[in-house]
Design an enzyme around this catalytic site. Structure first.
Site, PDB file in Angstrom:
ATOM      1  N   GLN A 253     -10.054   3.169  10.988  1.00  0.00           N
ATOM      2  CA  GLN A 253     -10.032   4.469  11.643  1.00  0.00           C
ATOM      3  C   GLN A 253     -11.451   4.972  11.885  1.00  0.00           C
ATOM      4  O   GLN A 253     -12.385   4.595  11.177  1.00  0.00           O
ATOM      5  CB  GLN A 253      -9.281   5.476  10.764  1.00  0.00           C
ATOM      6  CG  GLN A 253      -7.892   5.017  10.352  1.00  0.00           C
ATOM      7  CD  GLN A 253      -7.876   4.333   8.999  1.00  0.00           C
ATOM      8  OE1 GLN A 253      -8.811   3.630   8.619  1.00  0.00           O
ATOM      9  NE2 GLN A 253      -6.799   4.530   8.269  1.00  0.00           N
TER      10      GLN A 253
ATOM     11  N   HIS B 120     -10.589  -2.106   1.693  1.00  0.00           N
ATOM     12  CA  HIS B 120     -10.641  -3.087   2.778  1.00  0.00           C
ATOM     13  C   HIS B 120     -11.339  -2.536   4.021  1.00  0.00           C
ATOM     14  O   HIS B 120     -12.197  -3.214   4.604  1.00  0.00           O
ATOM     15  CB  HIS B 120      -9.223  -3.566   3.118  1.00  0.00           C
ATOM     16  CG  HIS B 120      -8.625  -4.472   2.086  1.00  0.00           C
ATOM     17  ND1 HIS B 120      -8.617  -4.164   0.749  1.00  0.00           N
ATOM     18  CD2 HIS B 120      -8.008  -5.673   2.196  1.00  0.00           C
ATOM     19  CE1 HIS B 120      -8.018  -5.141   0.086  1.00  0.00           C
ATOM     20  NE2 HIS B 120      -7.636  -6.068   0.934  1.00  0.00           N
TER      21      HIS B 120
ATOM     22  N   HIS C  77     -10.320   3.268  -0.197  1.00  0.00           N
ATOM     23  CA  HIS C  77     -10.486   2.775   1.167  1.00  0.00           C
ATOM     24  C   HIS C  77     -11.338   1.509   1.089  1.00  0.00           C
ATOM     25  O   HIS C  77     -12.403   1.409   1.683  1.00  0.00           O
ATOM     26  CB  HIS C  77     -11.119   3.842   2.069  1.00  0.00           C
ATOM     27  CG  HIS C  77     -10.315   4.112   3.297  1.00  0.00           C
ATOM     28  ND1 HIS C  77     -10.853   4.372   4.526  1.00  0.00           N
ATOM     29  CD2 HIS C  77      -8.973   4.149   3.496  1.00  0.00           C
ATOM     30  CE1 HIS C  77      -9.896   4.572   5.414  1.00  0.00           C
ATOM     31  NE2 HIS C  77      -8.742   4.446   4.809  1.00  0.00           N
TER      32      HIS C  77
ATOM     33  N   GLY D 110      -2.160   9.256  -8.003  1.00  0.00           N
ATOM     34  CA  GLY D 110      -3.137   8.200  -7.835  1.00  0.00           C
ATOM     35  C   GLY D 110      -2.766   7.236  -6.732  1.00  0.00           C
ATOM     36  O   GLY D 110      -2.030   7.554  -5.800  1.00  0.00           O
TER      37      GLY D 110
ATOM     38  N   ASP E 280      -0.152  15.163   5.510  1.00  0.00           N
ATOM     39  CA  ASP E 280      -1.295  14.514   6.150  1.00  0.00           C
ATOM     40  C   ASP E 280      -0.844  13.212   6.799  1.00  0.00           C
ATOM     41  O   ASP E 280       0.008  12.500   6.253  1.00  0.00           O
ATOM     42  CB  ASP E 280      -2.365  14.241   5.090  1.00  0.00           C
ATOM     43  CG  ASP E 280      -3.357  13.181   5.513  1.00  0.00           C
ATOM     44  OD1 ASP E 280      -3.884  13.293   6.631  1.00  0.00           O
ATOM     45  OD2 ASP E 280      -3.589  12.239   4.726  1.00  0.00           O
TER      46      ASP E 280
ATOM     47  N   HIS F  35       0.818  -1.210   0.000  1.00  0.00           N
ATOM     48  CA  HIS F  35       0.000   0.000   0.000  1.00  0.00           C
ATOM     49  C   HIS F  35       0.854   1.263   0.000  1.00  0.00           C
ATOM     50  O   HIS F  35       0.508   2.253  -0.644  1.00  0.00           O
ATOM     51  CB  HIS F  35      -0.921  -0.011   1.222  1.00  0.00           C
ATOM     52  CG  HIS F  35      -1.894   1.112   1.262  1.00  0.00           C
ATOM     53  ND1 HIS F  35      -3.030   1.148   0.473  1.00  0.00           N
ATOM     54  CD2 HIS F  35      -1.912   2.260   1.990  1.00  0.00           C
ATOM     55  CE1 HIS F  35      -3.700   2.255   0.721  1.00  0.00           C
ATOM     56  NE2 HIS F  35      -3.047   2.951   1.630  1.00  0.00           N
TER      57      HIS F  35
ATOM     58  N   ASP G  73      -5.262  15.324   2.143  1.00  0.00           N
ATOM     59  CA  ASP G  73      -4.194  15.364   1.138  1.00  0.00           C
ATOM     60  C   ASP G  73      -4.223  16.687   0.372  1.00  0.00           C
ATOM     61  O   ASP G  73      -3.181  17.251   0.033  1.00  0.00           O
ATOM     62  CB  ASP G  73      -4.339  14.201   0.156  1.00  0.00           C
ATOM     63  CG  ASP G  73      -3.898  12.871   0.751  1.00  0.00           C
ATOM     64  OD1 ASP G  73      -3.165  12.887   1.759  1.00  0.00           O
ATOM     65  OD2 ASP G  73      -4.283  11.824   0.207  1.00  0.00           O
TER      66      ASP G  73
ATOM     67  N   ASP H  86      -5.434   8.235 -10.913  1.00  0.00           N
ATOM     68  CA  ASP H  86      -5.987   6.890 -11.052  1.00  0.00           C
ATOM     69  C   ASP H  86      -6.050   6.175  -9.717  1.00  0.00           C
ATOM     70  O   ASP H  86      -5.375   6.530  -8.758  1.00  0.00           O
ATOM     71  CB  ASP H  86      -5.162   6.060 -12.042  1.00  0.00           C
ATOM     72  CG  ASP H  86      -3.701   5.947 -11.641  1.00  0.00           C
ATOM     73  OD1 ASP H  86      -3.419   5.618 -10.477  1.00  0.00           O
ATOM     74  OD2 ASP H  86      -2.831   6.177 -12.498  1.00  0.00           O
TER      75      ASP H  86
END
Length: 715
Positions: free
Chosen positions: A225, A81, A79, A512, A253, A33, A101, A475
């Site tokens: 979160q 999962h 986001h 992306g 961020d 990730h 961001d 993307d």
């Protein structure tokens, strides 16, 4: 903790085995990730520069020059999962993360888009996920005052057990206020501002880099979160005020990998080191360890680099907005990432090893055997019912239930609203932007290269019918397990196709996200390859954007583009139960000419209505335009010896319907681009005829079908 191979690399480079805190940092920052281990070599094939690109990939968001001193910040994230495990909070914090961001670049968020992908809603779990994901996006976006102006919602069996939640955010800034995540000067101080730090989101980055299983909901809930949009709104204002006053030298961020990720990446980008005093982080829970403080992904937090003389001024701004803020460290000349806790060294890592040392590679890929398209299915006996079935399918039907949950009017910039081909926003005078997002996973499944390329073309057509041309692309590449050779082949081919499509239209890919391991043990499926994008377009005059529906009796209807026998992956084949047949559409060679001519036609102000053709083909497109009035259409003049279902339902790329009261002038503007006059606007029904068929559907029947079960079941 760390996989054995990674542990061996780290141990060799550090000259010792990392302790548990250090292993936690590597586990998260070296995750798929965060480090793009399987994708970095492929992403390098994108063209990322252009005349308007100020900042490309690698920062929290890209910065694109708009003009007159204005710049656009653009980002896209997933986001996926988290939204399966906790759909409300997973989707809400997806919005919160991409908004931060944008803020961290010094831009005020002005628009959101949400391409979403779900399993069929006749499954109770899928319906639950669908309803709560929409609720999470609306609950967060509405509270922070950022309009959701465009989106997509597609439904397919492959997303059962693994919904996709992708979010695009666009922000606006003066060029002189832009900041980056690159640390500027040793000796400058670090302020952590926003919410307190708790144990929520622990290991979120590593969690996002593995498959989902039946036990995910219970086991992985600590990785989700919890968002607080009211704190986020305060954080927006406080951060932008601090930046506007010139106090902020760099900003990051706190997203994936938490404080460890944001702080180490900030230092590394500036070729500096960093010393963190973990004791100074304001905690929500007692007894937190340095591992937890560093890795937690608690939301609504921002890391600021500040000159020592300005520390108190920034702390005062935080207090003004009732936000927590503390001085937690400083930048150093020494290229080491050092964390102190209770007077002892909790971690000491070479910063470049942590942020840039993860080995990247192309995995083995295997092209599947040539696909047999099968015999062409027989046409349905009742064409009218076939059209109505497509209109009422969840993929084609009105998504009004979804977008009416969102506030799309806030900030008063919105010109074209959700439900249209593209969102249109006013930026400076009549100059503005057009926004489109999404992809067609069914096409990409059949042909990853053409599907990837077609993703760019389809979104560019959505802009073109509003008179806008693409200036930047972000993307979100959603795929299954890259360790499987066939999945990695899909991934690679889709990236190559997307890159070629963007180059053909001279649109840079400026940022992306990659989301892999989207597979479900529960449903024994990998998602269809989903290279979703957000496309940003420029228009010199937002007032020229034509309506997406018929508006004027007697207007001439023109079909732009070439229709081919390209029904593979079509909504038509899906509704008649023949989804495995046919070949996916291929992007035509003259696509840039089609798009440019279409834009010029719209800019002439002679086009009264325009609509891109995609899902459901020409038949669905005509029906979608019959909101208040009908039309009489004759397709007899279209050549190519096409069968009736090809004419009506083909999803060939780069086609649109345009309407005009001045057909001769518009035809002259289209010049050599294939186009055919097919009918006239008027009446209270849609009449479509050809050499061998004749169908009539009333406006009331069309509108009833478009409302579909999707809207009825959610009433």
């Amino acid at each position: 903790m760390l996989p054995e191979n990674d542990l061996n690399i780290v141990t060799k480079e550090m000259g010792r085995e990392p302790n548990l805190v250090e292993q936690g940092c590597f586990l998260n920052l070296w995750s798929e990730h965060c480090s793009y281990r399987s994708s970095a070599p492929l992403l390098k094939t994108f063209t990322t520069t252009g005349d308007r690109v100020i900042i490309g990939p690698g920062d929290d968001a890209a910065i694109i020059r708009f003009g007159n001193g204005w710049a656009l910040a653009v980002g896209m994230e997933s986001h996926n999962h988290p939204s399966y495990v906790d759909p409300y909070n997973g989707a809400a914090t997806g919005v919160g993360g991409i908004v931060r961001d944008i803020i961290s670049m010094g831009a005020r968020p002005i628009a959101l888009m949400d391409p979403l992908y779900f399993g069929p809603l006749d499954n109770p779990k899928n319906l639950y996920l669908f309803e709560h994901i929409i609720e999470g996006i609306a609950g967060y976006g509405n509270c922070i005052g950022v309009p959701v102006v465009r989106g997509e919602a597609l439904f397919d069996e492959s997303y059962s057990g693994n919904p996709l939640v992708n979010v695009v955010c666009v922000g606006l800034a003066r060029e002189e206020n832009i900041v980056t995540a690159s640390a500027q000067k040793a000796g400058n101080k670090l302020i952590l501002m926003g919410s307190t730090t708790g144990r929520d989101g622990l290991g979120g980055a590593s969690f996002a880099s593995r498959d989902l299983s039946e036990s995910s909901e219970a086991e992985d809930r600590p990785s989700i979160q919890i968002g607080d949009p009211f704190t986020e709104k305060l954080l927006i204002e406080a951060t932008l005020e601090a930046i506007g006053e010139g106090y902020v030298k760099a900003c990051r961020d706190l997203g994936a990998a938490g404080l460890a990720g944001a702080s180490s990446e900030m230092a590394s980008k500036g070729n500096l080191g960093m010393k963190i005093i973990a004791d100074n982080v304001i905690l929500r829970e007692t007894g937190m360890t340095p591992y937890e403080i560093l890795i937690a992904e608690s939301q609504e937090r921002m890391l600021l680099e500040v000159d020592p003389d300005d520390v108190q001024a920034v702390l005062d701004i935080a207090a003004k907005y009732d936000l927590n803020a503390s001085l937690i460290g400083e930048l150093t000349e020494d290229l080491s990432y050092t964390v102190m806790f209770k007077g002892e060294v909790a971690a000491s890592i070479p910063v470049k090893l942590l942020t840039e040392g993860a080995p990247t590679f192309e995995r083995p890929s295997t092209e599947p055997a040539p696909r047999d398209a099968g015999e062409k299915p027989e046409m349905p006996e009742d064409l009218k019912q076939a059209i109505l079935d497509i209109l009422s399918s969840h993929n084609v039907a009105s998504k009004k239930w979804i977008y009416r949950q969102y506030d799309h009017e806030v900030q008063l910039r919105t010109v074209a609203k959700p439900g249209d081909d593209a969102g249109v926003l006013r930026i400076d005078g009549n100059e503005g932007i057009a926004l489109s997002c999404g992809c067609n996973p069914k096409h990409t499944l059949l042909d990853p290269y053409q599907g990837g390329k077609g993703t760019v073309i389809e979104n560019a057509m959505n802009l073109a019918v509003k008179g806008a041309y693409g200036i930047a692309l972000v993307d979100c590449l959603n795929f299954g397990n890259p360790e499987k050779a066939d999945i990695y082949w899909q991934f690679k081919q889709a990236i190559l196709g997307l890159g070629d499509g963007a180059r053909e239209l001279s649109i840079p890919v400026v940022g992306g996200n990659v989301s892999l391991y989207n597979e479900s043990e529960e449903f024994k499926t990998a998602i269809a390859p989903t290279p979703s994008i957000g496309l940003i377009g420029y228009t010199e005059d937002v007032t020229i954007a034509p309506s997406g529906v018929f508006t004027k009796e007697g207007d001439t209807i023109i079909l732009v583009g070439t229709t081919k026998d390209e029904l593979g992956g079509s909504e038509y084949y899906r509704t008649i139960g023949k989804r495995e047949y046919g070949m996916a559409p291929a992007v035509p060679e003259n696509v840039s000419q089609i798009i440019n001519s279409l834009i010029e036609a719209v800019k002439s102000k002679k086009v009264t209505a325009s609509h891109d053709l995609s899902l459901g083909g020409l038949a669905a497109g005509l029906c979608e335009m019959c909101e208040n009035m009908g039309a009489t259409v004759d397709l007899s003049d279209i050549e190519n010896d096409l069968r009736t279902d090809d004419l009506l339902f083909s999803e060939s790329y780069a086609r649109a319907i345009i309407c005009t009261s001045e057909p001769a002038a518009v035809k002259e503007l289209l010049k050599d681009v294939p186009h055919t006059v097919i009918g006239t606007v008027g009446g209270n029904e849609l009449k479509i005829s050809g050499k061998e068929f004749d169908v009539s559907i009333s406006i009331s029947e069309i509108n009833k079908a478009k409302k579909s079960l999707l809207n009825l079941m959610m009433e």
